[in-house]
Write an enzyme that holds these catalytic residues in place. Structure first.
Site, PDB file in Angstrom:
ATOM      1  N   CYS A  35      53.186   4.947  26.932  1.00  0.00           N
ATOM      2  CA  CYS A  35      51.831   5.159  27.849  1.00  0.00           C
ATOM      3  C   CYS A  35      50.813   6.028  27.423  1.00  0.00           C
ATOM      4  O   CYS A  35      51.608   7.393  27.040  1.00  0.00           O
ATOM      5  CB  CYS A  35      52.360   5.436  29.010  1.00  0.00           C
ATOM      6  SG  CYS A  35      53.420   4.213  29.881  1.00  0.00           S
ATOM      7  N   ASP A  62      58.178  17.345  18.471  1.00  0.00           N
ATOM      8  CA  ASP A  62      59.159  18.813  18.070  1.00  0.00           C
ATOM      9  C   ASP A  62      60.721  18.943  18.608  1.00  0.00           C
ATOM     10  O   ASP A  62      61.171  19.969  17.665  1.00  0.00           O
ATOM     11  CB  ASP A  62      57.783  20.184  18.742  1.00  0.00           C
ATOM     12  CG  ASP A  62      58.291  20.453  19.869  1.00  0.00           C
ATOM     13  OD1 ASP A  62      57.795  19.756  20.418  1.00  0.00           O
ATOM     14  OD2 ASP A  62      57.671  21.860  20.518  1.00  0.00           O
ATOM     15  N   LEU A  63      60.503  19.153  19.554  1.00  0.00           N
ATOM     16  CA  LEU A  63      61.725  18.924  20.044  1.00  0.00           C
ATOM     17  C   LEU A  63      63.056  17.942  19.189  1.00  0.00           C
ATOM     18  O   LEU A  63      64.270  17.773  18.629  1.00  0.00           O
ATOM     19  CB  LEU A  63      62.600  19.224  21.488  1.00  0.00           C
ATOM     20  CG  LEU A  63      61.892  20.326  22.123  1.00  0.00           C
ATOM     21  CD1 LEU A  63      61.901  20.011  23.484  1.00  0.00           C
ATOM     22  CD2 LEU A  63      61.918  21.936  22.056  1.00  0.00           C
TER      23      LEU A  63
END
Length: 452
Positions: A136, A144-145
């Site tokens: 979406c 990044d995580l």
């Protein structure tokens, strides 16, 4: 007053021809009866990937096979070398043919859950290039995580403008990973990448959504050694092999919330089977405060409209807070509530596109800068909702999955006829929306325009 007059004039301009499939809804019918929930999209998608982490067959039940996102993910997994087949209502998966490689950009670009193939490829120690995932268009959705988690495990990860690249390498003997935010997909990727290794991993500030717990139940059934050491920390002890298992995907709490919202909008009364308020505690608390009667039954929720709803403010937060995917459904309830309400979206900065569509239907919503930053680092926004007497049908667009659900629910309670286009987005998360609501008395149909 001037705004409503403008909307009424716009509604009367005509009924232009629509050349793509659309949803047609005749509003104004109170929903009544009983309905049973399908399997949860946000549990089924990671469960399908998890089932491909074993070289033995894993059988999944209650998978919503009619969803566009499920169909796309199955194609991607087959491209990566997994074996996925449908037998009746069951999905049977195994991953011993996993080869990784470069995934199809068009397929990967359609769904956010394509990110989970990174963790799966790490499980099989196979390099993978994932073109930028899609989903979406609801704001800046970082990776990044995901990179942090895999890198802390000892995998070489790179990100470019084209996508994410997992290179060959293995996990360290011990790893401690701490997320600054309990990321849903990042938590799953760490689980997938570490459960079949020689390492022991501590993942701090892990996501604890019900869908995460459902996938952990599946992985544990396959032989994974996963335990919560406290309220937010997962310990994963690597095992050498995952085995065959069978798992039933949990029911969809967001569809439960969709039905609850629709009951409030249409002034109806419905029992939702195969559901519980226990995984919707924040949302149910708010909606009871607004005036809806919501009662926990035996494996069911009873919902009843008892009078005009009152405006209640909401702030979205990580689970167990008010779910960002459910906030559009709260907005719809507030459009005709007494007084006003504000909705502060702290997770994703682009979540309010659907408000423009609700305003076309006569809602009075103003989206303003919030003076804060969302979890994704972007400037946050607040929706200021002033209740109106009623909504009316018109032509609107499903901006995304949940925005599409919001306009569909609004249409159920609106005066007249609504036509919703861009159905692909809505059907990514609601494969049987017509059957579901028509079983409760709605007047809804999917229209395929004739081709010339």
């Amino acid at each position: 007053m001037e705004k409503n007059m403008l909307n009424e004039a716009t509604r009367k301009l005509g009924n232009p021809t629509i050349t793509e499939p659309y949803l047609q809804i005749e509003g104004g019918v109170p929903l009544r009866g009983e309905v049973s929930l399908p399997g949860a999209k946000n549990s089924a998608l990671p469960a399908i990937v998890a089932a491909c982490l074993s070289d033995e067959e894993v059988t999944l039940l209650n998978v919503p096979l009619d969803l566009n996102d499920v169909k796309q993910l199955i194609q991607l997994l087959r491209t990566a070398g997994a074996q996925v087949r449908i037998e009746g209502d069951s999905l049977i998966c195994r991953g011993d043919g996993w080869k990784g490689g470069t995934l199809d950009a068009q397929l990967a670009g359609k769904i956010r859950h394509s990110l989970l193939l990174i963790g799966a490829s790490a499980n099989w120690r196979a390099p993978l290039f994932l073109p930028l995932p899609g989903g979406c268009n609801i704001g800046n959705r970082k990776h990044d995580l995901h990179l942090l988690g895999l890198q802390k495990l000892g995998y070489e990860m790179q990100e470019s403008d084209l996508g994410l690249h997992l290179m060959e390498s293995g996990p360290d003997r011990e790893s401690v990973i701490e997320f600054h935010y309990p990321t849903f997909g990042g938590t799953l990727n760490v689980l997938f990448a570490s459960i079949r290794s020689e390492s022991v991993v501590l993942l701090k500030n892990a996501a604890k959504n019900p869908e995460i717990l459902d996938v952990i139940e599946l992985l544990s059934g396959m032989g994974a050694d996963i335990a919560w050491t406290d309220e937010s920390t997962i310990r994963i002890r690597g095992v050498s092999k995952l085995h065959a298992a069978q798992h039933t995907v949990m029911s969809d709490r967001i569809i439960a919330a969709t039905v609850i919202s629709a009951v409030g909008v249409t002034k109806g009364e419905v029992i939702i089977r195969n559901s519980t308020t226990h995984i919707l505690e924040s949302e149910v608390k708010v909606w009871r405060e607004a005036g809806l009667h919501i009662e926990e039954l035996d494996n069911a929720i009873a919902v009843k409209w008892t009078g005009t709803l009152q405006g209640v403010d909401v702030v979205t937060e990580a689970y167990p807070g008010f779910h960002t995917d459910i906030q559009p459904l709260h907005t719809v309830l507030m459009t005709t509530a007494a007084g006003s309400a504000t909705l502060k979206e702290t997770i994703l900065d682009g979540r309010f596109e659907y408000c423009n569509e609700l305003n076309k239907m006569g809602a009075n919503i103003r989206v303003v800068d919030g003076g804060f930053r969302c979890v994704n680092g972007a400037e946050g926004q607040i929706a200021d909702i002033r209740g109106v007497e009623s909504l009316y049908g018109t032509d609107v667009v499903a901006t995304d999955i949940r925005g599409g659900a919001a306009v569909a629910v609004a249409a159920l309670g609106a005066e007249g006829t609504t036509r919703i286009t861009n159905l692909y987005q809505l059907e990514r998360g609601y494969g049987n929306i017509v059957e579901l609501f028509n079983s409760l008395g709605a007047r809804m149909k999917r229209v395929e325009p004739a081709k010339h």
